[in-house]
Structures are given as C-alpha cells and as structure tokens.
Design a protein around this motif. Structure first.
Motif, PDB file in Angstrom:
ATOM      1  N   ALA A   1       0.828  -1.213   0.000  1.00  0.00           N
ATOM      2  CA  ALA A   1       0.000   0.000   0.000  1.00  0.00           C
ATOM      3  C   ALA A   1       0.859   1.259   0.000  1.00  0.00           C
ATOM      4  O   ALA A   1       0.370   2.342  -0.344  1.00  0.00           O
ATOM      5  CB  ALA A   1      -0.937   0.004   1.205  1.00  0.00           C
ATOM      6  N   THR A   2       2.120   1.126   0.377  1.00  0.00           N
ATOM      7  CA  THR A   2       3.021   2.283   0.374  1.00  0.00           C
ATOM      8  C   THR A   2       4.087   2.164  -0.721  1.00  0.00           C
ATOM      9  O   THR A   2       5.080   2.894  -0.693  1.00  0.00           O
ATOM     10  CB  THR A   2       3.709   2.425   1.746  1.00  0.00           C
ATOM     11  OG1 THR A   2       4.378   1.196   2.080  1.00  0.00           O
ATOM     12  CG2 THR A   2       2.687   2.736   2.828  1.00  0.00           C
ATOM     13  N   SER A   3       3.878   1.256  -1.666  1.00  0.00           N
ATOM     14  CA  SER A   3       4.833   1.094  -2.770  1.00  0.00           C
ATOM     15  C   SER A   3       4.561   2.125  -3.860  1.00  0.00           C
ATOM     16  O   SER A   3       3.556   2.855  -3.822  1.00  0.00           O
ATOM     17  CB  SER A   3       4.725  -0.322  -3.350  1.00  0.00           C
ATOM     18  OG  SER A   3       3.442  -0.533  -3.927  1.00  0.00           O
ATOM     19  N   GLU A   4       5.437   2.183  -4.840  1.00  0.00           N
ATOM     20  CA  GLU A   4       5.311   3.179  -5.910  1.00  0.00           C
ATOM     21  C   GLU A   4       4.029   2.987  -6.718  1.00  0.00           C
ATOM     22  O   GLU A   4       3.323   3.943  -7.026  1.00  0.00           O
ATOM     23  CB  GLU A   4       6.542   3.100  -6.820  1.00  0.00           C
ATOM     24  CG  GLU A   4       7.838   3.489  -6.126  1.00  0.00           C
ATOM     25  CD  GLU A   4       9.035   3.377  -7.056  1.00  0.00           C
ATOM     26  OE1 GLU A   4       8.823   3.062  -8.252  1.00  0.00           O
ATOM     27  OE2 GLU A   4      10.165   3.612  -6.595  1.00  0.00           O
ATOM     28  N   ASN A   5       3.712   1.744  -7.072  1.00  0.00           N
ATOM     29  CA  ASN A   5       2.489   1.442  -7.830  1.00  0.00           C
ATOM     30  C   ASN A   5       1.462   0.802  -6.898  1.00  0.00           C
ATOM     31  O   ASN A   5       0.975  -0.303  -7.150  1.00  0.00           O
ATOM     32  CB  ASN A   5       2.811   0.495  -9.000  1.00  0.00           C
ATOM     33  CG  ASN A   5       3.839   1.063  -9.945  1.00  0.00           C
ATOM     34  OD1 ASN A   5       3.716   2.199 -10.402  1.00  0.00           O
ATOM     35  ND2 ASN A   5       4.880   0.295 -10.226  1.00  0.00           N
TER      36      ASN A   5
ATOM     37  N   GLU B   1       8.479  -2.365  -1.646  1.00  0.00           N
ATOM     38  CA  GLU B   1       8.260  -0.964  -2.002  1.00  0.00           C
ATOM     39  C   GLU B   1       8.518  -0.710  -3.484  1.00  0.00           C
ATOM     40  O   GLU B   1       8.043   0.269  -4.041  1.00  0.00           O
ATOM     41  CB  GLU B   1       9.142  -0.064  -1.144  1.00  0.00           C
ATOM     42  CG  GLU B   1       8.766  -0.081   0.345  1.00  0.00           C
ATOM     43  CD  GLU B   1       9.650   0.836   1.168  1.00  0.00           C
ATOM     44  OE1 GLU B   1      10.580   1.424   0.574  1.00  0.00           O
ATOM     45  OE2 GLU B   1       9.407   0.955   2.376  1.00  0.00           O
ATOM     46  N   ARG B   2       9.287  -1.621  -4.123  1.00  0.00           N
ATOM     47  CA  ARG B   2       9.566  -1.493  -5.557  1.00  0.00           C
ATOM     48  C   ARG B   2       8.922  -2.623  -6.355  1.00  0.00           C
ATOM     49  O   ARG B   2       9.342  -2.920  -7.476  1.00  0.00           O
ATOM     50  CB  ARG B   2      11.087  -1.488  -5.787  1.00  0.00           C
ATOM     51  CG  ARG B   2      11.802  -0.353  -5.079  1.00  0.00           C
ATOM     52  CD  ARG B   2      13.292  -0.378  -5.358  1.00  0.00           C
ATOM     53  NE  ARG B   2      13.901  -1.635  -4.904  1.00  0.00           N
ATOM     54  CZ  ARG B   2      14.292  -1.868  -3.650  1.00  0.00           C
ATOM     55  NH1 ARG B   2      14.110  -0.927  -2.727  1.00  0.00           N
ATOM     56  NH2 ARG B   2      14.832  -3.017  -3.321  1.00  0.00           N
TER      57      ARG B   2
ATOM     58  N   SER C   1      -4.686  -0.144   1.760  1.00  0.00           N
ATOM     59  CA  SER C   1      -4.850   0.728   0.596  1.00  0.00           C
ATOM     60  C   SER C   1      -6.124   1.558   0.716  1.00  0.00           C
ATOM     61  O   SER C   1      -6.156   2.723   0.290  1.00  0.00           O
ATOM     62  CB  SER C   1      -4.882  -0.102  -0.695  1.00  0.00           C
ATOM     63  OG  SER C   1      -5.886  -1.082  -0.648  1.00  0.00           O
ATOM     64  N   LEU C   2      -7.176   1.003   1.322  1.00  0.00           N
ATOM     65  CA  LEU C   2      -8.408   1.770   1.518  1.00  0.00           C
ATOM     66  C   LEU C   2      -8.183   2.911   2.504  1.00  0.00           C
ATOM     67  O   LEU C   2      -8.719   4.014   2.328  1.00  0.00           O
ATOM     68  CB  LEU C   2      -9.534   0.848   2.026  1.00  0.00           C
ATOM     69  CG  LEU C   2     -10.011  -0.229   1.053  1.00  0.00           C
ATOM     70  CD1 LEU C   2     -11.072  -1.112   1.721  1.00  0.00           C
ATOM     71  CD2 LEU C   2     -10.573   0.400  -0.220  1.00  0.00           C
ATOM     72  N   ILE C   3      -7.387   2.648   3.544  1.00  0.00           N
ATOM     73  CA  ILE C   3      -7.046   3.697   4.507  1.00  0.00           C
ATOM     74  C   ILE C   3      -6.244   4.795   3.825  1.00  0.00           C
ATOM     75  O   ILE C   3      -6.448   5.991   4.085  1.00  0.00           O
ATOM     76  CB  ILE C   3      -6.259   3.099   5.688  1.00  0.00           C
ATOM     77  CG1 ILE C   3      -7.170   2.204   6.534  1.00  0.00           C
ATOM     78  CG2 ILE C   3      -5.653   4.202   6.553  1.00  0.00           C
ATOM     79  CD1 ILE C   3      -6.449   1.461   7.629  1.00  0.00           C
ATOM     80  N   LEU C   4      -5.348   4.400   2.942  1.00  0.00           N
ATOM     81  CA  LEU C   4      -4.540   5.379   2.222  1.00  0.00           C
ATOM     82  C   LEU C   4      -5.421   6.258   1.347  1.00  0.00           C
ATOM     83  O   LEU C   4      -5.219   7.475   1.247  1.00  0.00           O
ATOM     84  CB  LEU C   4      -3.499   4.664   1.363  1.00  0.00           C
ATOM     85  CG  LEU C   4      -2.354   5.502   0.811  1.00  0.00           C
ATOM     86  CD1 LEU C   4      -1.574   6.164   1.935  1.00  0.00           C
ATOM     87  CD2 LEU C   4      -1.436   4.652  -0.052  1.00  0.00           C
ATOM     88  N   VAL C   5      -6.429   5.654   0.719  1.00  0.00           N
ATOM     89  CA  VAL C   5      -7.365   6.420  -0.111  1.00  0.00           C
ATOM     90  C   VAL C   5      -8.174   7.390   0.746  1.00  0.00           C
ATOM     91  O   VAL C   5      -8.385   8.549   0.387  1.00  0.00           O
ATOM     92  CB  VAL C   5      -8.314   5.466  -0.873  1.00  0.00           C
ATOM     93  CG1 VAL C   5      -9.439   6.254  -1.547  1.00  0.00           C
ATOM     94  CG2 VAL C   5      -7.540   4.674  -1.917  1.00  0.00           C
TER      95      VAL C   5
ATOM     96  N   GLN D   1      -2.119  -0.666  -8.228  1.00  0.00           N
ATOM     97  CA  GLN D   1      -2.026  -1.900  -9.004  1.00  0.00           C
ATOM     98  C   GLN D   1      -1.495  -3.048  -8.148  1.00  0.00           C
ATOM     99  O   GLN D   1      -1.987  -4.178  -8.241  1.00  0.00           O
ATOM    100  CB  GLN D   1      -1.115  -1.700 -10.219  1.00  0.00           C
ATOM    101  CG  GLN D   1      -1.622  -0.671 -11.211  1.00  0.00           C
ATOM    102  CD  GLN D   1      -1.094   0.729 -10.931  1.00  0.00           C
ATOM    103  OE1 GLN D   1      -0.854   1.094  -9.775  1.00  0.00           O
ATOM    104  NE2 GLN D   1      -0.917   1.508 -11.988  1.00  0.00           N
ATOM    105  N   ASN D   2      -0.520  -2.750  -7.311  1.00  0.00           N
ATOM    106  CA  ASN D   2       0.070  -3.797  -6.477  1.00  0.00           C
ATOM    107  C   ASN D   2      -0.931  -4.341  -5.457  1.00  0.00           C
ATOM    108  O   ASN D   2      -1.030  -5.562  -5.251  1.00  0.00           O
ATOM    109  CB  ASN D   2       1.307  -3.265  -5.747  1.00  0.00           C
ATOM    110  CG  ASN D   2       2.496  -3.105  -6.673  1.00  0.00           C
ATOM    111  OD1 ASN D   2       2.614  -3.797  -7.678  1.00  0.00           O
ATOM    112  ND2 ASN D   2       3.385  -2.188  -6.334  1.00  0.00           N
ATOM    113  N   SER D   3      -1.656  -3.455  -4.809  1.00  0.00           N
ATOM    114  CA  SER D   3      -2.632  -3.894  -3.818  1.00  0.00           C
ATOM    115  C   SER D   3      -3.746  -4.707  -4.458  1.00  0.00           C
ATOM    116  O   SER D   3      -4.166  -5.742  -3.923  1.00  0.00           O
ATOM    117  CB  SER D   3      -3.214  -2.682  -3.080  1.00  0.00           C
ATOM    118  OG  SER D   3      -2.221  -1.997  -2.342  1.00  0.00           O
TER     119      SER D   3
END
Length: 205
Positions: free
Chosen positions: A26-30, A102-103, A159-163, A33-35
């Motif tokens: 959730a904290t990676s560059e993409n 992360e990458r 990822s939902l928290i990040l959004v 898509q990754n999540s």
C-alpha cells in the motif's frame, strides 16, 4: 448462521507477514495496481484451498465418515496450528524479501498474494480447517464466502485507509505494521483457542 463460526479465523489468515505485505504494498510506488493484484492472487488461492478441503470433507462423509471424525480432524489441525504459532512466536522480524515490496510490480504482487495467502503454513491449515469444518457440519460451500470476502477486505484495508486518509495514513500504516509484527502471534493464539473451543463443543454436543 454457520458462516459466523468461521469468521474469527480471518484474523489468523492475515496476522503476520500477510498484513505486513499488504501494508508494504500500500506504500509502494504502484500501490493501487500492487494492492489490487495482491488481493486478486489471495482470492484465487484461498478459494482454491477452501474448496478442495470442502470437497474432500464432503467426499469423506459420502464414504461413511462421521461428523465426529471430520470435526476431530479439524481439531487436530487447529492444535497443530496453535503449537506452531507458539513455537515461532519469537520470529518477530519480517522476512528479508519484504524490503523489496516498495519497488514491487503487479505481477510479483499477484504471485505473492497467491502463494502467501494460500500456501503459507498457518494459512493453508486455516483454509483447510474452514473447508473441513463446513463439510463436517453439512453446510453449503457458500458459507465460506463471507470468510473469504472478510479476509480480502482486511488485506485491502491498508490501501483503503490510504485512499481515505491520504498523508495521515503514511504515518498510521507503519505504526500498525509494527504493532502487528510484535503481537500477531498473540492474536493468532487467541483466535485458534476460540475455534478449538467450538470444535470441542461440536464433538461433545
């Protein structure tokens, strides 16, 4: 309803490297898509293992295995999971490969979700326990769907928290990761004990 009896095992499925991987992705560059790829891989593998365990359990019943026998098998699996969780409780450091998340790219994230959520020792035991338990209770396979969906929802939470929270989540997620890393074995043990109690109650009653 029977599906409520297996929902506590969601915490066993996600505690440890599983939720940590979801947080890292959730904290990676993409991260979008990754999540999404991670959750998709998890959905496929969890469904596959639960369905196979359910099919095997149903087949065993059709060949004369009793509800007591199947429940005893589930109980044995859970006791093994409990001992394994306690034995590995000191292994608090995340695997080295997590530093690469992360990458990560979506293809790697999908493969990670498939292998980690479907075939990680604790996860495969839990999925087998769910499928076997539902078969032993003569419940429909669809009773496993809420368990699968709830597991996927928890995996998607970072990822939902990040959004929802944006920059504030960037400081929240690392703290959540550290807490889970330090306390995941306690959560696992508590939930496994809860499910063992239910299995013993089913044997006795």
């Amino acid at each position: 309803m029977r599906f409520l009896e297996v929902l506590p095992l969601v915490f066993v499925m996600v505690a440890g490297p599983q939720i940590l991987s979801a947080i890292f992705l959730a904290t990676s560059e993409n991260w979008r898509q990754n999540s999404a790829a991670f959750v998709a891989g998890a959905a496929l593998s969890i469904s596959l293992v639960v369905m196979l365990a359910y099919t095997f359990g149903t087949g065993a019943r059709s060949q004369g295995a009793s509800n007591t026998t199947l429940t005893a098998v589930v109980l044995a699996v859970l006791l093994f999971a409990m001992v394994n969780t306690y034995r590995t409780r000191e292994e608090a450091e995340p695997p080295r490969w997590m530093g690469k998340l992360e990458r990560a790219m979506p293809r790697f994230s999908f493969r990670l979700g498939f292998l980690l959520m479907g075939f990680f020792p604790t996860n495969i035991l839990t999925s087998i326990a769910v499928g076997s338990y539902l078969a032993a209770r003569e419940a429909p396979w669809t009773d496993a769907v809420p368990f699968i969906l709830a597991t996927l929802l928890v995996l998607a939470l970072p990822s939902l928290i990040l959004v929802g929270f944006g920059e504030r989540a960037e400081s929240l997620l690392p703290r959540a990761r550290d807490w889970m890393n330090a306390n995941s074995w306690v959560v696992n043990e508590a939930v496994i004990v809860f499910f063992i109690v239910m299995a013993v109650n089913n044997l006795l009653g």
